[in-house]
Design a protein around this motif. Structure first.
Motif, mmCIF file in Angstrom:
data_model
loop_
_atom_site.group_PDB
_atom_site.id
_atom_site.type_symbol
_atom_site.label_atom_id
_atom_site.label_comp_id
_atom_site.label_asym_id
_atom_site.label_seq_id
_atom_site.Cartn_x
_atom_site.Cartn_y
_atom_site.Cartn_z
ATOM 1 N N SER A 204 -16.776 63.125 24.432
ATOM 2 C CA SER A 204 -16.935 61.825 23.796
ATOM 3 C C SER A 204 -16.812 60.722 24.834
ATOM 4 O O SER A 204 -16.203 60.897 25.896
ATOM 5 N N LYS A 205 -17.377 59.567 24.532
ATOM 6 C CA LYS A 205 -17.315 58.440 25.457
ATOM 7 C C LYS A 205 -15.872 57.985 25.685
ATOM 8 O O LYS A 205 -15.478 57.664 26.807
ATOM 9 N N SER A 206 -15.077 57.965 24.621
ATOM 10 C CA SER A 206 -13.691 57.502 24.763
ATOM 11 C C SER A 206 -12.889 58.428 25.660
ATOM 12 O O SER A 206 -12.077 57.971 26.468
ATOM 13 N N ALA A 207 -13.117 59.742 25.536
ATOM 14 C CA ALA A 207 -12.398 60.694 26.381
ATOM 15 C C ALA A 207 -12.780 60.520 27.841
ATOM 16 O O ALA A 207 -11.929 60.571 28.738
ATOM 17 N N ALA A 208 -14.062 60.291 28.092
ATOM 18 C CA ALA A 208 -14.520 60.125 29.464
ATOM 19 C C ALA A 208 -13.970 58.849 30.080
ATOM 20 O O ALA A 208 -13.523 58.831 31.238
ATOM 21 N N VAL A 209 -13.982 57.759 29.306
ATOM 22 C CA VAL A 209 -13.531 56.467 29.824
ATOM 23 C C VAL A 209 -12.027 56.458 30.051
ATOM 24 O O VAL A 209 -11.530 55.883 31.030
ATOM 25 N N GLN A 217 -9.378 67.259 22.204
ATOM 26 C CA GLN A 217 -10.047 66.187 21.475
ATOM 27 C C GLN A 217 -11.162 65.530 22.281
ATOM 28 O O GLN A 217 -11.826 64.613 21.785
ATOM 29 N N ALA A 218 -11.388 65.979 23.516
ATOM 30 C CA ALA A 218 -12.455 65.394 24.334
ATOM 31 C C ALA A 218 -13.835 65.740 23.796
ATOM 32 O O ALA A 218 -14.807 65.051 24.095
ATOM 33 N N SER A 219 -13.940 66.789 23.008
ATOM 34 C CA SER A 219 -15.227 67.225 22.488
ATOM 35 C C SER A 219 -15.839 66.174 21.573
ATOM 36 O O SER A 219 -15.174 65.622 20.697
ATOM 37 N N ARG A 220 -17.122 65.894 21.766
ATOM 38 C CA ARG A 220 -17.821 64.917 20.939
ATOM 39 C C ARG A 220 -18.104 65.493 19.556
ATOM 40 O O ARG A 220 -18.413 66.678 19.411
ATOM 41 N N GLY A 221 -18.001 64.648 18.532
ATOM 42 C CA GLY A 221 -18.377 65.066 17.191
ATOM 43 C C GLY A 221 -17.213 65.550 16.359
ATOM 44 O O GLY A 221 -16.046 65.239 16.623
ATOM 45 N N SER A 222 -17.526 66.343 15.337
ATOM 46 C CA SER A 222 -16.526 66.821 14.381
ATOM 47 C C SER A 222 -15.484 67.709 15.045
ATOM 48 O O SER A 222 -15.770 68.437 16.000
#
Length: 342
Positions: A204-209, A217-222
């Motif tokens: 996800s963008k938030s995890a990367a930033v 929880q870094a995984s994008r989506g559900s």
């Protein structure tokens, strides 16, 4: 019509109303196959077969990373290692066939990528026999023909790689019910082939930033994409704090990534490994030695301040698994402060 028939029994048109009989539903009780509990207690089980550290054969897992961190290269190096090649970082696993469905990169890109690292990967003949590398267009794994095709091509493999998840379904990734169906299709493939199914997925963008690429929880989506799988690996870029702790210039930190597993269901946690992008994109163990020049010698990024060698010194193959010498010392160049500014 008999006069004895009461008017109240007639329908609105003076006709006898029809009785609607609901259809009889045939119930077939589901039968469960129970295990022999006594034999479980008394008989020594076979060792668990791990395709990667903690990644059990016949299960579904993910490799999660932001874009442009090298996740496809890491997946390719893993595939090459399992297919019988060398790994420049410690990776103990059994050799066997691998099916790699590359739905993101075209064949010409794969050719350039493989050609650049070919001299470092070992027995090309054995790898060519075991690695089934198939560039393909995006497809829906929930389509019966697609699922059957993957099963047919993946039968007998130890690992099936889907690169990337977004290219293998048509649903909204935040839709939990839809993602349950996508994971279920992968589980059917794993069960039918006996192979582990590894899908490459974006963080996800938030995890990367926020520098949280190493969390589940870094995984994008559900959250289904994490909860319903048995293993999740990650590839995360070096944060400013991590660079400072290791004496890496901030302008140089983009050369480094951290590989680990944020979710392992069937074994102890694996230790994170720091890797560096070398010539041709090959990921090699990071060297945090005192000489910052050595960290830039194999950089894929354009480096100002000095001219890079036309070709990096070859990596020397060692006995056994991997390479004996990962990164050679750089030749004398200008001051370190001029090296990594880009």
């Amino acid at each position: 019509m008999s006069r004895a028939l009461k008017k109240a029994e007639l329908g609105p048109n003076g006709l006898t109303p029809l009785k609607v009989v609901p259809p009889q539903v045939q119930v077939k009780p589901l039968k469960f196959n129970t295990v022999d509990f006594m034999s479980f207690c008394t008989q020594e089980p076979e060792p668990l077969d791990f395709v990667l550290p903690g990644f059990l054969a016949g299960t579904v897992g993910a490799l999660v990373a932001p874009g442009s961190t090298g996740k496809s290269m890491l997946a390719l190096q893993i595939a090459i290692k399992i297919a019988g090649g060398h790994s420049p970082f410690p990776l103990h696993t059994k050799t066997g066939p691998v099916l790699y469905l590359a739905a993101e990169d075209p064949a010409v890109v794969l050719q350039h990528r493989i050609h650049k690292i070919a001299k470092h990967i070992g027995n090309i003949s054995l790898i060519s026999k075991n690695l089934r590398l198939a560039p393909c267009d995006g497809m829906n794994i929930q389509n019966a023909d697609v699922e059957a095709g993957i099963i047919a091509s993946g039968t007998g493999c130890r690992l099936i790689i889907l690169d990337t998840l977004r290219r293998f379904h048509e649903d909204e990734e935040n839709d939990g019910r839809a993602m349950v169906a996508v994971i279920a299709a992968m589980e059917r493939v794993a069960k039918a082939t006996g192979a582990s199914v590894l899908f490459i997925h974006h963080a996800s963008k938030s995890a990367a930033v926020n520098g949280q690429g190493g969390t589940q929880q870094a995984s994008r989506g559900s959250s289904v994409l994490v909860d319903n799988i048995r293993w999740q690996g990650f590839l995360a870029g070096m944060t400013c704090d991590e660079a400072d702790e290791r004496g890496v210039p901030l302008t140089d930190r983009r050369l480094y990534v951290r590989w680990g597993a944020s979710k392992i269901n069937y074994s102890a946690p694996m230790q994170d490994v720091w890797l560096m992008r070398s010539g041709g994109g090959l990921l090699v163990p990071a060297d945090f030695g005192p000489n910052p020049l050595s960290r830039c010698q194999y950089a894929d990024y354009p480096v100002s301040g000095f001219e890079l060698p036309t070709a990096p010194p070859p990596l020397r193959e060692s006995e056994g698994d991997g390479f004996d010498e990962m990164i050679a010392q750089a030749h004398a160049h200008k001051e370190a402060s001029d090296v990594c500014s880009f």
